[in-house]
Design an enzyme around this catalytic site. Structure first.
Site, short mmCIF file in Angstrom:
data_model
loop_
_atom_site.label_atom_id
_atom_site.label_comp_id
_atom_site.label_asym_id
_atom_site.label_seq_id
_atom_site.Cartn_x
_atom_site.Cartn_y
_atom_site.Cartn_z
N LYS A 173 0.85 -1.20 0.00
CA LYS A 173 0.00 0.00 0.00
C LYS A 173 0.89 1.25 0.00
O LYS A 173 1.87 1.31 0.75
CB LYS A 173 -0.89 -0.02 1.24
CG LYS A 173 -1.97 1.06 1.27
CD LYS A 173 -2.80 0.94 2.55
CE LYS A 173 -3.99 1.90 2.57
NZ LYS A 173 -4.76 1.81 3.83
N SER A 199 -9.73 2.36 2.86
CA SER A 199 -8.85 3.06 1.96
C SER A 199 -7.98 2.13 1.12
O SER A 199 -7.49 2.53 0.05
CB SER A 199 -7.92 3.98 2.75
OG SER A 199 -7.09 3.21 3.60
N SER A 255 -9.81 -0.19 6.90
CA SER A 255 -9.22 -0.01 5.57
C SER A 255 -8.58 -1.26 4.97
O SER A 255 -8.23 -1.28 3.80
CB SER A 255 -8.16 1.10 5.61
OG SER A 255 -8.80 2.35 5.66
#
Lengths: 502, 517
Positions: free
Chosen positions: B88, B163, B187
């Site tokens: 990420k 996210s 997330s």
């Protein structure tokens, strides 16, 4: 820059009662920074003693320096504070480019040390107790240098440079409670308080304690109130007063300035003030209100600092004797007068004298050598007396040579110079230089006869009982023997010769 | 060969590790297969913000060389050596840009590696690239990325969650077998739920946060993203463990996770349904799949109990005070002074305050600004006690609720998200509706407990993935893997294979297999 009106200090004191408060920041001398492994070193090339944590790069996290916590606890204990069993750090949020994260990691409502006091001894021996509100841990900010403006000030500067070497250096901020009742001694107390804090942290070995390097920095709060009034006046906070003398002067100046403001019927403005050594005055900084909103909240990246009682007691056991107590003990043990002892302290030879006595010299002999001979030579050489190169053993040896009558005091000072010149031990120098007290009475008696003949009137006086006149004859003999005679023996022989009891 | 490479991307990380160890395939082949897949489908999915094929292949080649050398070089290889992974883009990496999905960090290269990245490198797992996310991890749809939204491989018009939509979509689209995510309020888990993948938020402190760009420090946690429960267990063991650079990291070893994923039974375990985390507000298809999973666990010998955590109704409110408060402080460092974007004011005096202001105005997106403003307000003098202070009290109450619940159950279970993936743009103008996506995941962050989301089937009404969430007491991450692996295997048996096998086919894989590349 407008010059503020001031009242004379005496007039200010007649009309008003000063209340003081101090925030002293102490930079700790840990190897690494408060929250990172970057070196804590003064004076290097800008931005070399930094890593990603000190620069506040994205993703970094702080880790508390255990040694800094230890040092903070020691400071707290030396200030007679309570030590929190568990305390947290907090974030003080404000945007300023010397603070790389735009918040300072500090302590807010949970200082590591709180509720202490320090007894301050003033010059005349009066002891004044200053209450300590708290001592808390925090990190220092970077250093801004404003370029292109006048005198490095931000006003008119074209740009500013920022050096983050100091960013993250561990600090302990020591905050007093309001100090009341100092009266006209407020400036003196201010100086003595900061000196005492500086001495304590130096004695603990937790800070280099050099004010000129900013290791110890003082913010001085001053307010005035009419005599007899309980409520405090509005205070000013003079920032970064960084010498002991400046602390005294700044407090005195602010008292005089406040008094003039109050006399004019205006309110004192709550603000920070900047101290100017050249003019010995302060100028207005920024308004400071108690409502400055730093949006403090507990630092979520750090777990609480837990100081177990065992740990605190362990640290307490390692504390050196408090400087003031030590001075009191040594003065009594040595039997010096107030004046003698103060001179010893001011000359910075208390430790050396203590070591010399430990090596076998008497208190008076140690003082005689250090104060009489070594301090002056150190001043000429521009070094600390302890760094001149005289060991306690040298003094003990010199003194023994004198006491044994092998050399006299005058020769001893020559031997001392020989030691400093690297010629060897005192005994070796006596040998090499052929220095020895003339102990054969024959040559002495001749010299005495000559001296008596040269000063018959003096000889008469002595015969008549004025023994104190003997100095002139002894002097003559010493001169004739180029100082190699033992003055004591010369005195004895003169009296014998003249048939007078000494 | 090309067909073989294409087939490789469908393997789990555990299978790839086994094939690599048996020298049936090389790490370079495995890595190249995934790079090819990224080249093939990422134009549609937009899971990656940056792909670093050179570095990934170099690491893969090192693994192959070590394996070919045999002896200690081969023996010392980590079990997952050569298994590629996506990271990420909130997690900093040397040699690849890190943007946090924000314009303000466009082009920024970190001078240091996050601790988890160091661990991936030590294990010689090729890092394929950096995945898309909502800006600074703020969002539930990846639509708040400054670099365009990621699309859900199940339906390219729908959100992949957020996210960490990039990491979840990359794994769901077979662009990577594994990915790292970060989970502040869901997330990792919510994107897992809506993309039909597995995502785990470990116990707070189980994985070092050093190098994860902080959103809300007391809630953030890095965790694994994968297609199987076992793969997440394998990955958590790689990235977990104490880190002296993160004082909130735990000293517990957490080395029983893979073993737990292989236990294979739940007989006698007590599984608690949290009364407040299903039912009203949850899509019917989600509720149905949830009930189905409960029945399957019961059939497998687990005891299903109902528990109540009454304070969970305050969780979302508390979260939206604590999180923005920490955000307002954590994001203060993005000011244009030391790194990243710097914007000068168009006119007027050029002061540091105005440069900071212009930079932040241009560099941050609306959602980030919204949270900074909320948090600044919540921490303000006079409001602190009412907002931040009260929220912290709620947090304590929620922790107590969970303590009580775990006295009655070994693990808790709920749907991961109240709905399946919604359409891109559908909730963009309604922040509150967006925030509700995390209503079931936020409590775990507030309590610091671990949570796992795994595929629970497709909702009847829209044929989109539903996630099942398991929660365990702090430090008991192993329980999640044990129960998760069992539920996964029962469900896959029922479906006749992995759920992702039912996903639509992306890219040119079927039409150009054996083609010219």
């Amino acid at each position: 820059m407008s010059v503020d009106a001031t009242l004379s200090f005496e007039e200010a004191m007649e009309k008003y009662d000063p209340v003081l408060g101090f925030e002293v920041h102490v930079e700790l001398n840990t190897k690494t920074k408060m929250f990172s492994s970057a070196p804590n070193v003064f004076g290097d090339e800008p931005n070399t003693n930094v890593n990603e944590v000190d620069l506040g790069m994205p993703g970094v996290l702080p880790v508390v320096n255990k040694t800094a916590v230890e040092s903070s606890i020691k400071i707290g204990l030396a200030l007679n504070c309570k030590i929190a069993e568990s305390c947290r750090f907090a974030r003080k949020n404000y945007f300023y480019p010397d603070t790389p994260k735009n918040f300072q990691t500090s302590q807010y409502d949970e200082p590591i040390a709180y509720d202490g006091y320090l007894d301050i001894e003033l010059e005349d021996g009066t002891v004044f107790r200053v209450e300590i509100e708290r001592a808390h841990m925090e990190e220092d900010a970077g250093k801004l240098t404003h370029m292109g403006g006048a005198a490095g000030r931000i006003q008119g500067a074209d740009y500013s440079l920022v050096d983050y070497n100091r960013s993250g250096v561990p600090l302990v901020e020591i905050v007093t409670k309001p100090i009341e009742g100092a009266g006209s001694r407020a400036p003196e107390l201010a100086k003595a308080y900061v000196a005492a804090v500086r001495e304590i942290v130096k004695n603990l070995g937790v800070s280099d304690a050099k004010m000129e390097r900013g290791n110890v920095r003082c913010d001085a709060n001053v307010s005035l109130r009419p005599h007899g009034r309980e409520r405090f006046g509005i205070r000013s906070e003079t920032k970064n007063v960084n010498s002991l003398r400046a602390v005294e002067h700044a407090v005195r100046y602010e008292i005089q300035r406040h008094a003039a403001v109050l006399d004019s019927g205006e309110p004192v403005i709550q603000e920070t003030r900047h101290w100017h050594e050249d003019t010995r005055s302060t100028t207005s900084g920024r308004p400071k209100s108690d409502a400055d909103d730093y949006r403090y909240f507990p630092e979520p990246d750090l777990v609480p600092v837990v100081a177990s009682r065992e740990w605190v007691e362990e640290l307490r056991a390692t504390l050196p004797e408090p400087p003031a107590e030590r001075r009191k003990r040594l003065k009594e043990a040595w039997g010096y007068s107030d004046l003698e002892f103060r001179d010893v302290v001011n000359a910075g030879v208390m430790d050396s004298i203590e070591e010399t006595i430990a090596a076998g010299a008497s208190a008076d002999v140690a003082r005689k050598w250090w104060m009489g001979e070594i301090v002056g030579r150190a001043k000429v050489a521009d070094v600390d007396p302890s760094e001149l190169g005289v060991t306690p053993q040298v003094i003990v040896e010199l003194n023994k040579l004198v006491e044994d009558g092998k050399i006299n005091n005058k020769m001893a000072t020559q031997v001392l110079d020989g030691v400093l010149a690297g010629e060897g031990t005192p005994e070796e120098i006596v040998e090499k230089r052929g220095l020895a007290v003339v102990s054969d009475d024959g040559p002495l008696l001749e010299a005495i006869d000559a001296a008596l003949a040269a000063q018959p009137d003096v000889a008469e006086k002595i015969r008549g009982g004025k023994v104190q006149a003997i100095g002139a004859i002894v002097g003559g003999v010493m001169k004739a023997t180029r100082g190699q005679a033992d003055a004591g023996r010369v005195r004895e022989l003169i009296l014998e010769k003249l048939g007078v009891e000494g | 060969m090309t067909e073989l490479k294409n087939e490789l991307i469908h393997h789990s990380a555990a299978d790839l590790a086994a094939k690599l160890a048996a020298r049936e395939v090389t790490a370079v082949e495995v890595t190249q297969a995934h790079l090819d897949r990224i080249a093939d489908v990422d134009g549609q999915v937009n899971a990656f913000l940056h792909v670093n094929s050179e570095e990934a292949l170099a690491v893969a080649a090192e693994v192959d060389a070590a394996r070919a050398a045999g002896g200690s070089a081969a023996e010392e290889l980590h079990a997952l050596a050569g298994v590629p992974i996506a990271v990420k883009d909130l997690i900093v990496t040397i040699g690849q840009p890190t943007t946090a999905g924000s314009k303000i960090l466009e082009g920024w290269h970190s001078p240091y590696d996050a601790t988890v990245v160091k661990k991936l490198r030590a294990a010689k797992m090729p890092i394929l690239g950096k995945t898309n996310l909502d800006e600074f991890a703020m969002g539930s749809s990846t639509e708040h990325s400054a670099y365009g939204p990621t699309r859900n491989p199940w339906d390219l018009d729908r959100i992949p969650g957020g996210s960490g939509g990039g990491s979840a979509a990359a794994v769901a689209a077979f662009e990577a077998p594994l990915a790292l995510g970060t989970d502040t309020g869901g997330s990792i888990r919510q994107p897992g739920a809506v993309t039909g993948t597995v995502g785990v938020k470990p116990t707070y402190g189980a994985v070092s946060r050093y190098g994860a760009i902080a959103m809300a420090s007391s809630l953030d946690q890095i965790g694994p993203v994968s297609r199987t429960v076992l793969d997440s267990a394998l990955l958590q063991e790689v990235i977990g463990g104490h880190d002296p650079f993160d004082s909130t990291s735990l000293t517990d070893p957490f080395n029983d996770l893979v073993a737990a994923a292989r236990v294979g039974n739940v007989a006698g375990m007590k599984i608690g349904i949290v009364k407040e985390l299903h039912g009203e507000g949850y899509q019917a298809g989600v509720e149905n799949r949830f009930n189905e999973s409960l029945q399957l666990l019961k059939d497998a010998g687990a005891e299903i109990v109902e528990v109540s955590c009454p304070n969970l109704k305050y969780a979302l409110g508390a979260y939206y005070l604590i999180m923005p408060s920490e955000v307002s402080s954590n994001l203060a460092k993005f000011d244009g002074v030391r790194f990243g974007m710097r914007v000068l004011p168009k006119d007027g005096p050029m002061t540091i305050e105005r440069v900071m202001g212009a930079t932040r105005a241009a560099g941050f997106g609306d959602e980030v600004k919204r949270r900074i403003i909320l948090g600044t307000y919540a921490l303000s003098a006079g409001y602190y006690d009412a907002y931040y202070g009260s929220a912290q009290k709620v947090r304590t109450l929620i922790q107590r609720d969970f303590d009580a619940a775990f006295a009655k159950a070994d693990v808790l279970i709920s749907p991961t998200a109240p709905t399946t993936a919604f359409k891109l743009g559908e909730k963009l103008d309604d922040p509150l509706a967006m925030y509700l996506n995390d209503v079931a995941t936020i409590p775990a962050n507030l309590a610091g407990i671990p949570g796992l989301s795994l595929p629970g089937g497709l909702a009847d009404e829209d044929g989109l993935p539903v996630g099942i969430q398991l929660l365990a007491p702090a430090r008991q991450d192993a329980r999640l893997y044990r129960v998760g692996a069992v539920l996964e295997s029962i469900l896959e048996e029922k479906w006749g294979g992995p759920m992702l096998a039912q996903a639509p086919v992306l890219g040119s894989a079927t039409t150009t297999a054996g083609g010219s590349n």
